[in-house]
Design an enzyme around this catalytic site. Structure first.
Site, PDB file in Angstrom:
ATOM      1  N   HIS A  22     -19.932  24.151 -14.384  1.00 21.29           N
ATOM      2  CA  HIS A  22     -19.960  23.132 -13.338  1.00 21.29           C
ATOM      3  C   HIS A  22     -20.322  21.766 -13.941  1.00 21.29           C
ATOM      4  O   HIS A  22     -19.610  20.775 -13.742  1.00 21.29           O
ATOM      5  CB  HIS A  22     -20.969  23.548 -12.266  1.00 21.29           C
ATOM      6  CG  HIS A  22     -21.159  22.557 -11.181  1.00 21.29           C
ATOM      7  ND1 HIS A  22     -20.448  22.600  -9.997  1.00 21.29           N
ATOM      8  CD2 HIS A  22     -21.983  21.490 -11.083  1.00 21.29           C
ATOM      9  CE1 HIS A  22     -20.835  21.604  -9.226  1.00 21.29           C
ATOM     10  NE2 HIS A  22     -21.768  20.904  -9.867  1.00 21.29           N
ATOM     11  N   GLU A  23     -21.418  21.717 -14.685  1.00 18.69           N
ATOM     12  CA  GLU A  23     -21.870  20.439 -15.255  1.00 18.69           C
ATOM     13  C   GLU A  23     -20.944  19.963 -16.374  1.00 18.69           C
ATOM     14  O   GLU A  23     -20.687  18.766 -16.509  1.00 18.69           O
ATOM     15  CB  GLU A  23     -23.308  20.548 -15.749  1.00 18.69           C
ATOM     16  CG  GLU A  23     -24.315  20.803 -14.635  1.00 18.69           C
ATOM     17  CD  GLU A  23     -24.296  19.749 -13.537  1.00 18.69           C
ATOM     18  OE1 GLU A  23     -24.014  18.562 -13.826  1.00 18.69           O
ATOM     19  OE2 GLU A  23     -24.565  20.103 -12.379  1.00 18.69           O
ATOM     20  N   HIS A  26     -18.024  18.069 -14.822  1.00 23.98           N
ATOM     21  CA  HIS A  26     -18.352  16.677 -14.479  1.00 23.98           C
ATOM     22  C   HIS A  26     -18.286  15.804 -15.737  1.00 23.98           C
ATOM     23  O   HIS A  26     -17.679  14.725 -15.723  1.00 23.98           O
ATOM     24  CB  HIS A  26     -19.765  16.573 -13.906  1.00 23.98           C
ATOM     25  CG  HIS A  26     -19.955  17.133 -12.541  1.00 23.98           C
ATOM     26  ND1 HIS A  26     -19.226  16.731 -11.448  1.00 23.98           N
ATOM     27  CD2 HIS A  26     -20.834  18.070 -12.087  1.00 23.98           C
ATOM     28  CE1 HIS A  26     -19.643  17.392 -10.374  1.00 23.98           C
ATOM     29  NE2 HIS A  26     -20.612  18.218 -10.747  1.00 23.98           N
TER      30      HIS A  26
END
Length: 106
Positions: A22-23, A26
């Protein structure tokens, strides 16, 4: 109580992988859109230690919800700041949701 500990042990790898991806998503999208802040912070990596927030992980284990370190980016480095901020924001959730469309069979 043993059952809860067993469940946490089985879930921990999935949670670590999910938060990391997820990170990373980004950070990677921010880099693709021209911002090097995440790259300079060493966040363009699949190493969970770069993405996991210690307090967020402890709360996750105790309360069942938690968080990872947020990815920083500088909107002034983006060519289309309004659009690119939205793309960076949705990159993490879209990456996680994309796994929902993979069929799992026995």
């Amino acid at each position: 109580m043993g059952s809860n500990i067993d469940t946490m042990i089985y879930m921990l790898p999935a949670v670590l992988i999910g938060l990391t991806l997820h990170e990373f998503s980004h950070a990677y999208v921010a880099m693709l859109l021209g911002d090097t802040t995440a790259k300079n912070d060493g966040r363009i990596t699949l190493n969970p230690l770069k993405h996991i927030d210690p307090l967020g992980m402890i709360v996750l284990l105790i309360a069942g919800f938690g968080w990872a370190k947020p990815v920083k980016f500088d909107p002034t480095n983006l060519k289309h700041p309004k659009r690119d901020r939205m793309l960076i924001s949705v990159a993490g959730p879209l990456q996680i949701n994309s796994w929902c469309h993979i069929p799992f069979t026995n």
